[in-house]
Design a protein around this motif. Structure first.
Motif, PDB file in Angstrom:
ATOM      1  N   LEU B 179       0.942  -1.347   0.199  1.00 47.54           N
ATOM      2  CA  LEU B 179       0.001   0.506  -0.125  1.00 47.54           C
ATOM      3  C   LEU B 179       1.053   1.731   0.045  1.00 47.54           C
ATOM      4  CD1 LEU B 179      -2.823  -1.099   2.053  1.00 47.54           C
ATOM      5  CD2 LEU B 179      -3.330  -0.503   0.653  1.00 47.54           C
ATOM      6  N   LEU B 180       2.028   1.273   0.670  1.00 50.12           N
ATOM      7  CA  LEU B 180       2.531   2.569   0.487  1.00 50.12           C
ATOM      8  C   LEU B 180       3.566   2.623  -0.406  1.00 50.12           C
ATOM      9  CD1 LEU B 180       4.367   1.868   4.320  1.00 50.12           C
ATOM     10  CD2 LEU B 180       2.534   3.650   3.395  1.00 50.12           C
ATOM     11  N   LEU B 181       3.706   1.646  -0.719  1.00 50.50           N
ATOM     12  CA  LEU B 181       4.333   1.951  -2.322  1.00 50.50           C
ATOM     13  C   LEU B 181       4.079   2.256  -3.724  1.00 50.50           C
ATOM     14  CD1 LEU B 181       6.654  -1.449  -2.849  1.00 50.50           C
ATOM     15  CD2 LEU B 181       7.546   1.167  -2.468  1.00 50.50           C
ATOM     16  N   GLY B 182       2.786   1.899  -3.094  1.00 48.06           N
ATOM     17  CA  GLY B 182       0.842   1.885  -4.461  1.00 48.06           C
ATOM     18  C   GLY B 182       1.085   3.632  -4.071  1.00 48.06           C
ATOM     19  N   ILE B 183       1.617   4.555  -2.864  1.00 51.10           N
ATOM     20  CA  ILE B 183       1.437   6.047  -3.036  1.00 51.10           C
ATOM     21  C   ILE B 183       1.639   7.059  -3.352  1.00 51.10           C
ATOM     22  CG2 ILE B 183       0.799   7.623  -0.683  1.00 51.10           C
ATOM     23  CD1 ILE B 183      -0.182   5.441   1.137  1.00 51.10           C
ATOM     24  N   VAL B 184       3.118   6.117  -3.747  1.00 51.20           N
ATOM     25  CA  VAL B 184       4.234   6.694  -4.172  1.00 51.20           C
ATOM     26  C   VAL B 184       3.931   7.429  -6.266  1.00 51.20           C
ATOM     27  CG1 VAL B 184       6.809   6.931  -5.826  1.00 51.20           C
ATOM     28  CG2 VAL B 184       6.325   5.743  -3.255  1.00 51.20           C
ATOM     29  N   GLY B 185       4.053   8.654  -5.763  1.00 51.29           N
ATOM     30  CA  GLY B 185       3.405   9.856  -6.637  1.00 51.29           C
ATOM     31  C   GLY B 185       2.885  11.038  -6.699  1.00 51.29           C
ATOM     32  N   THR B 186       2.370  11.488  -7.986  1.00 51.47           N
ATOM     33  CA  THR B 186       1.530  12.656  -7.400  1.00 51.47           C
ATOM     34  C   THR B 186       0.175  11.766  -7.103  1.00 51.47           C
ATOM     35  OG1 THR B 186       2.608  13.474  -9.655  1.00 51.47           O
ATOM     36  CG2 THR B 186       0.897  13.877  -9.576  1.00 51.47           C
ATOM     37  N   ASP B 187      -0.451  12.490  -6.182  1.00 52.28           N
ATOM     38  CA  ASP B 187      -1.590  12.342  -5.854  1.00 52.28           C
ATOM     39  C   ASP B 187      -3.053  13.296  -7.174  1.00 52.28           C
ATOM     40  OD1 ASP B 187      -4.462  12.217  -4.277  1.00 52.28           O
ATOM     41  OD2 ASP B 187      -3.703  14.411  -3.388  1.00 52.28           O
ATOM     42  N   VAL B 188      -4.449  11.986  -7.599  1.00 51.62           N
ATOM     43  CA  VAL B 188      -4.707  12.721  -8.336  1.00 51.62           C
ATOM     44  C   VAL B 188      -5.618  13.681  -7.855  1.00 51.62           C
ATOM     45  CG1 VAL B 188      -6.264  11.268  -9.699  1.00 51.62           C
ATOM     46  CG2 VAL B 188      -4.908  10.062  -8.818  1.00 51.62           C
ATOM     47  N   ASN B 189      -6.117  13.708  -6.526  1.00 50.11           N
ATOM     48  CA  ASN B 189      -7.128  15.066  -6.649  1.00 50.11           C
ATOM     49  C   ASN B 189      -5.573  15.950  -5.793  1.00 50.11           C
ATOM     50  OD1 ASN B 189      -9.438  13.122  -5.652  1.00 50.11           O
ATOM     51  ND2 ASN B 189      -8.427  12.479  -5.502  1.00 50.11           N
ATOM     52  N   ALA B 190      -5.443  16.473  -5.287  1.00 51.70           N
ATOM     53  CA  ALA B 190      -4.889  17.624  -5.021  1.00 51.70           C
ATOM     54  C   ALA B 190      -3.810  17.993  -6.255  1.00 51.70           C
ATOM     55  CB  ALA B 190      -4.316  17.498  -3.326  1.00 51.70           C
ATOM     56  N   ASN B 191      -2.855  17.056  -6.481  1.00 52.87           N
ATOM     57  CA  ASN B 191      -1.633  17.168  -7.609  1.00 52.87           C
ATOM     58  C   ASN B 191      -0.363  17.247  -6.601  1.00 52.87           C
ATOM     59  OD1 ASN B 191      -1.021  16.955  -9.852  1.00 52.87           O
ATOM     60  ND2 ASN B 191      -1.913  18.620 -11.017  1.00 52.87           N
ATOM     61  N   VAL B 192      -0.192  16.703  -5.532  1.00 56.77           N
ATOM     62  CA  VAL B 192       0.596  16.668  -4.629  1.00 56.77           C
ATOM     63  C   VAL B 192       1.675  16.056  -4.709  1.00 56.77           C
ATOM     64  CG1 VAL B 192       1.575  16.564  -2.560  1.00 56.77           C
ATOM     65  CG2 VAL B 192      -0.886  17.660  -2.616  1.00 56.77           C
ATOM     66  N   ALA B 193       3.100  16.276  -4.876  1.00 59.52           N
ATOM     67  CA  ALA B 193       3.852  14.903  -4.858  1.00 59.52           C
ATOM     68  C   ALA B 193       4.270  14.003  -3.698  1.00 59.52           C
ATOM     69  CB  ALA B 193       4.824  15.205  -6.254  1.00 59.52           C
ATOM     70  N   ARG B 194       4.372  12.789  -3.418  1.00 58.39           N
ATOM     71  CA  ARG B 194       4.278  12.497  -2.377  1.00 58.39           C
ATOM     72  C   ARG B 194       5.528  11.011  -2.257  1.00 58.39           C
ATOM     73  NH1 ARG B 194      -1.849  10.490  -1.012  1.00 58.39           N
ATOM     74  NH2 ARG B 194      -1.808   9.763  -2.971  1.00 58.39           N
ATOM     75  N   TYR B 195       6.038  11.455  -1.150  1.00 59.72           N
ATOM     76  CA  TYR B 195       7.482  10.051  -1.684  1.00 59.72           C
ATOM     77  C   TYR B 195       8.761   9.808  -2.875  1.00 59.72           C
ATOM     78  CZ  TYR B 195       5.031   8.636   2.625  1.00 59.72           C
ATOM     79  OH  TYR B 195       4.095   8.665   3.542  1.00 59.72           O
ATOM     80  N   THR B 196       8.291  11.460  -3.397  1.00 59.64           N
ATOM     81  CA  THR B 196       9.584  11.367  -4.545  1.00 59.64           C
ATOM     82  C   THR B 196      10.527  11.753  -4.493  1.00 59.64           C
ATOM     83  OG1 THR B 196       8.344  13.492  -5.296  1.00 59.64           O
ATOM     84  CG2 THR B 196       7.124  11.522  -5.657  1.00 59.64           C
ATOM     85  N   PHE B 197      10.843  12.386  -3.925  1.00 66.05           N
ATOM     86  CA  PHE B 197      12.183  12.834  -3.570  1.00 66.05           C
ATOM     87  C   PHE B 197      12.868  14.113  -4.629  1.00 66.05           C
ATOM     88  CE2 PHE B 197      10.886   8.648  -0.490  1.00 66.05           C
ATOM     89  CZ  PHE B 197      11.701   9.566  -0.026  1.00 66.05           C
ATOM     90  N   GLY B 198      11.902  14.333  -5.162  1.00 60.69           N
ATOM     91  CA  GLY B 198      12.448  15.280  -5.755  1.00 60.69           C
ATOM     92  C   GLY B 198      12.603  14.482  -7.567  1.00 60.69           C
TER      93      GLY B 198
END
Lengths: 324, 503
Positions: B179-198
Motif C-alpha cells: 500500500l505504501l509503495l503504491g502511494i508514491v507519485g502524484t496524488d490524483v486529487n490535489a496534484n501533490v507529489a508524495r514520496y518522490t524525493f524530487g
C-alpha cells in the motif's frame, strides 16, 4: 612549396564547403520524435502522423519515442537536454509548453528558452458534455440547473491542473456558481463517471466523447472554440450559447531543442507543413481528433506561447492548483 | 434478434476466416505468445511499437492482429510464471503461486497444459458472451460508480490475505508495505507529489512491472544463486505432459467459476480485469475441496486464475467496443489505432461497421483455437527450458527483464529501480515474507484511495453512501464476512493448521 600551398588551399576550400555540406547531408541517421505522453493518446496520434510524412520526405526513419510522465514534463526535460543536432524532435502541447509553466513551481525545463519552435500543428476544441439523464438541452439550461440544484454542482476532469480541469473552474467562475472538481487519471474514467451519472458535466476533446453521445449516455452542449467545428456543425460555441469570454482550445506543436541549426529548423518546418497539408494528414487529424490544422510558422508559434503562458498561469492561480 | 446474431456471426466468421485475416490473427497470437513468454516484455510496449505498422493495413486486419497480441500475451504470460516463478503481469502473479510449485514437483507440463486449456475454455465462453450480450453488459459497467469500485477493492484486499500461505502477520505486513509503495507519485486529487524525493521519474508512481521483475525475477535469481546446488534438486524429472482424466475433471469446475468471475470483472473498466485472477484464486481457495493443497501445487489453483484472467482480458473489450471506454492501456492503444484508421470507437462501430465488429469477435475465437493448438505442442519445449543449466538461464532472464523494464518508458532509471527491488525481493525471501500480497496491496492501495476520495467528494463527505448503495453494501458485507472468518480466534487456529507451509 607548390604542393604545400595546394594542400592549404584545398583545406581552405574544404573547410568552407564542409559546414553547409554537413547541413545538407542531414539527416544521415534516424530522427527521434519524443512524445511526452503514452502511446494512443492525442499527442501520439499527431506525432505518428507527422513522423510518417517526415520519414517519407527526409528519407530517414522518424521514430516515435514515448516518454510519458509528470504531465509531459519528463519527455520535455529529456528533449530540452538532448543534443541540438536535428536528430531529436518533440511533440509539445498546451500542457508542456503553456500550462505547466504556471502549474509547476519547479519545472525542470523552460518552455521558451529551452526549445526551438518549429510549427503549430493545430488547435483542438474542447466540448462541454453533460450526463444525458440531466434535464438540460443547452448551456443556459445547465447554468439554470446549477444555480437551482446544489447536488449537480460537480464536474470531472482528466487530471488536476489539466486544461479540462481549468476549463471547469473557469466555467464555474464565469457563470457564478461554485462547482466541485473531481479529478481522474485520464479522460476515459472521467467520461465513464459522467456517462454513469456520478458526475454532472465535464469538458474534454470533441471526438473523445463522440461514442458516448451516440450511445445516448452523454449530451454535447457546446464547443469551446471561437468557431463551430465542422465535425459538429449543429453544436453552438460557448459564446453563442451565452457564456462570454470562454475560449479554450488545446493545441499541438512541434519543437526541437534550442540551438538546433537554423537550416535544419527551416527544412523541418517546410516538410512538416507540407505533410500537414496532405489529404492523409487531414483525414487523420481533422476527422480523427477534430483538429483545426494550422501549420504555422515558428514565429507564430512563439507569439501564441507568449499569449498563452501568462493566461494559463492566471487561470491556474485562480483554480488553486499548483504542483511543487 | 436470434436470427440476426447468427447472420452477424456468419459475417464475422466470413471476415475473420479470410486468408489475409487468418494470417494476421496467427501473427498476432504468435507474437503475443512470444512476448508473453519473455519476462518483462508486455503487450503494451509491443502494441505501441507495432502501431505504425497497422496504419497500412485494413482496419479489420489491424485490430485482429492487435487483439491477438493482447490475448496471446495472456496465454504466454503464464509460462514464465509457472516455469521460473516470474509473473510478467499482475494477472499471472497468482498463477505463479501453485503453478511454480507444480513445476518444482516435476509437473510443469501439466501446469502449462492446465493453463492453456483453462484459457481456451474461458476464451470460448467469453467470445460468445461478447457476441450475445455486449450492449446490456456495458450498461452494468456504467452502474459502477466510485463507491462500488471502492467496495470492490476492499473485498479484493481482504481476499488478498488468502493469497499468503505463511504467517498471517507477515502477509498483513507485506500488504501494508505494498500500500505504501503504491502511494508514491502524484496524488490524483490535489496534484501533490508524495514520496518522490524530487525524482521526476517517480512523479507518476512506480510501475508494476518494475516491482514484479525486481521482487520476483531478480530476487529469485539472487536467492537461487546463493544455493545453486539445491536448486538443481528442486527441478525433478518432468512427468507426463498431458492431463489425466481425473485431472481434467478436477479443473473443470474451477475453470468454469474462474470464467464466470473473470468475465464479470473484466466488464468493469475501472480495474476489474486486474482483480479477476486474484479473485478467482481467492474464491477457489474458499470453495475447493482441495483447499489445503493451495500454495503447494494444487492444479485447481492454476486453472481458476488462468481461466479468469483470459475471460477478464476478453470481456474488457466490451466497454471499449460498445462505449469507447478503454479499461486498460492496451485498450487505449487499440482506440488510438481505430482513430488513426478513421473509426470512432463506440456503439456506432457495431451498426456502421458490422464486418469490423463481428470480424473482431469471431477472430477472438479463432485466435484462441490457434493458441491452444500452438501452445500444447510447445509445452514440451518450454519444460525443457527448466533443465537448461542455471548459469545460462539466469543471465538471459536478467537481460529480458532489463529490456522489458526499459521498454516501459524508455528510461534507464527503471532498470536501476528494478535492481533495488531485486535486493528487496531477496530480503523478503530471507525473512519469509511472500511478495504476492504485497503486489496486490501495491495495485489496490492507490486505487482504493482514489475511489474513496472521489466517493467522499461526490457525497460531500458523507461516508454512508458506501452502505446506502446496494451493490457497494453487498460487497462490503462479503468483505466483512471474509474478514471475520480470518479474525475469529477459533477459526484462526484452523486457518493456521491449514495454511502454514511445512518446509
Amino acid at each position: 612549396m607548390i604542393r604545400r600551398e595546394f594542400i592549404l588551399a584545398a583545406a581552405a576550400v574544404l573547410s568552407c564547403v564542409s559546414l553547409p555540406a554537413s547541413a545538407q547531408a542531414w539527416p544521415t541517421k534516424p530522427i527521434a520524435y519524443v512524445v511526452p505522453f503514452t502511446a494512443g493518446g492525442t499527442t501520439d496520434v499527431v506525432g505518428r502522423t507527422v513522423a510518417q510524412h517526415l520519414s517519407t520526405a527526409l528519407g530517414q526513419p522518424v521514430v516515435i519515442e514515448n516518454r510519458p510522465g509528470a504531465a509531459g514534463a519528463v519527455g520535455a526535460t529529456y528533449t530540452a537536454k538532448a543534443k541540438p543536432d536535428g536528430y531529436t524532435l518533440m511533440g509539445g502541447t498546451i500542457s508542456t509548453h503553456a500550462i505547466n509553466a504556471g502549474l509547476y513551481k519547479n519545472l525542470p525545463y523552460d518552455p521558451v528558452k529551452d526549445f526551438e519552435p518549429i510549427t503549430l500543428v493545430g488547435f483542438i476544441p474542447n466540448a462541454l458534455y453533460v450526463n444525458a439523464q440531466l434535464p438540460v438541452n443547452s448551456v443556459a439550461d445547465l447554468v439554470a440547473l446549477l444555480k437551482k440544484d446544489a447536488n449537480v454542482r460537480t464536474f470531472a476532469s482528466s487530471g488536476a491542473g489539466t486544461s479540462t480541469h481549468l476549463a471547469g473552474e473557469l466555467f464555474g467562475d464565469i457563470v457564478g456558481v461554485p462547482v466541485t472538481h473531481v479529478a481522474y487519471k485520464g479522460s476515459p474514467q472521467a467520461f465513464q463517471d459522467v456517462a454513469g451519472g456520478q458526475v454532472a458535466f465535464m469538458f474534454d476533446q470533441l471526438t473523445a466523447g463522440a461514442g458516448l453521445v451516440k450511445a445516448g449516455k452523454l449530451k454535447l452542449l457546446a464547443v469551446t472554440s471561437p468557431k463551430r467545428s465542422p465535425l459538429a456543425p449543429e453544436t453552438p460555441t460557448m459564446a453563442e450559447a451565452g457564456v462570454k469570454d470562454f475560449e479554450m482550445v488545446s493545441w499541438q506543436a512541434v519543437y526541437a531543442p534550442r540551438g538546433t541549426p537554423k537550416e535544419i529548423v527551416k527544412r523541418l518546418h517546410a516538410e512538416i507543413v507540407k505533410g500537414l497539408k496532405s489529404q492523409d494528414a487531414r483525414d487523420k487529424l481533422e476527422k480523427g481528433i477534430s483538429m483545426e490544422i494550422v501549420a504555422s510558422s515558428p514565429e507564430e508559434l512563439t507569439a501564441l506561447m507568449q499569449r498563452e503562458i501568462p493566461r494559463w498561469a492566471a487561470l491556474v492561480k485562480k483554480s488553486g492548483a499548483t504542483v511543487d | 434478434m436470434d436470427a440476426s446474431i447468427f447472420a452477424n456471426l456468419g459475417l464475422g466468421l466470413q471476415t475473420a476466416a479470410s486468408a489475409v485475416n487468418l494470417a494476421y490473427c496467427l501473427f498476432g497470437v504468435v507474437m503475443g505468445t512470444a512476448i508473453g513468454v519473455l519476462p518483462g516484455l508486455g503487450p503494451v510496449a509491443t502494441i505501441a511499437m507495432l502501431l505504425p505498422v497497422t496504419f497500412g493495413l485494413p482496419p479489420v486486419s489491424a485490430l485482429i492482429m492487435l487483439a491477438g497480441i493482447f490475448y496471446g500475451a495472456q496465454y504466454g504470460g503464464s509460462t514464465t510464471a509457472i516455469l521460473i516463478n516470474l509473473p510478467g503481469e499482475s494477472s499471472s502473479v497468482v498463477t505463479a503461486l501453485d503453478g511454480h510449485e507444480m513445476a518444482k514437483q516435476g509437473r510443469a507440463g501439466k501446469a502449462l497444459a492446465t493453463a492453456a486449456l483453462a484459457s481456451f475454455f474461458a476464451g470460448t465462453v467469453t467470445t460468445v458472451l461478447i457476441a450475445l450480450f455486449s450492449p446490456p453488459l456495458a450498461e452494468i459497467a456504467l452502474k459502477f460508480g466510485p463507491a462500488e469500485y471502492f467496495s470492490l477493492m476492499v473485498l479484493g484486499l481482504v481476499a488478498s490475505v488468502v493469497l499468503a500461505h505463511g504467517s498471517l502477520l507477515h502477509a498483513i505486513g507485506m500488504i501494508v508495505f505494498g500500500l505504501l509503495l503504491g502511494i508514491v507519485g502524484t496524488d490524483v486529487n490535489a496534484n501533490v507529489a508524495r514520496y518522490t524525493f524530487g525524482v521526476p521519474e517517480l512523479l507518476d508512481g512506480i510501475n508494476f512491472v518494475v516491482v514484479a521483475m525486481g521482487v520476483f525475477g531478480l530476487g529469485e535469481i539472487i536467492s537461487n544463486l546463493e544455493k545453486e546446488g539445491e536448486r538443481s534438486l528442486l527441478v525433478k524429472k518432468v512427468t507426463g505432459l498431458m492431463l489425466a482424466r481425473d485431472e481434467l475433471k478436477a479443473i473443470a469446475a474451477p475453470a468454469l467459476r474462474g470464467t464466470a468471475l473473470g468475465s464479470i470483472l473484466g466488464i468493469l473498466p475501472g480495474g476489474g480485469a486486474m482483480l479477476s485472477s486474484f479473485a478467482a484464486y481467492a474464491l477457489e481457495k474458499k470453495v475447493s475441496r482441495n483447499a489445503k493443497n493451495f500454495g503447494k501445487g494444487a492444479i485447481e489453483g492454476v486453472a481458476a486464475p488462468e481461466a479468469a484472467n483470459n475471460a477478464g482480458a476478453q470481456s474488457s473489450f466490451i466497454p471499449m467496443l460498445t462505449l469507447g471506454i478503454p479499461s486498460n492501456p492496451v485498450m487505449a492503444l487499440m482506440i488510438g489505432a481505430m482513430i488513426m484508421q478513421g473509426i470512432q470507437p463506440g456503439p456506432s462501430v457495431m451498426t456502421e461497421q458490422p464486418a469490423l465488429f463481428w470480424g473482431l469477435v469471431a477472430s477472438m475465437w479463432i485466435g484462441n483455437l490457434m493458441l491452444v493448438v500452438l501452445n500444447l505442442p510447445l509445452i514440451g519445449l518450454w519444460v525443457r527450458m527448466v533443465s537448461v543449466p542455471y548459469h545460462f538461464l539466469f543471465p538471459a532472464i536478467m537481460v529480458f527483464c532489463a529490456i522489458g523494464v526499459f521498454s516501459l518508458a524508455n528510461t534507464t532509471f527503471d532498470i536501476y529501480f528494478m535492481a533495488v527491488f531485486g535486493l528487496a525481493g531477496y530480503l523478503f525471501r530471507k525473512l519469509e515474507c511472500e511478495p504476492a500480497p504485497m503486489l496486490l496491496g501495491f495495485i489496490l492501495g492507490p486505487m482504493m484511495e482514489e475511489f474513496l476520495r472521489r466517493t467522499l467528494l461526490l457525497s460531500k463527505g458523507n461516508p454512508l453512501v458506501l452502505v446506502s448503495r446496494p451493490i457497494s453494501a453487498t460487497m462490503l458485507a462479503i468483505a466483512a464476512l471474509a474478514m471475520l472468518t480470518v479474525l475469529l480466534p477459533a477459526l484462526r487456529k484452523k486457518r493456521e493448521e491449514v495454511f502454514v507451509e511445512d518446509d
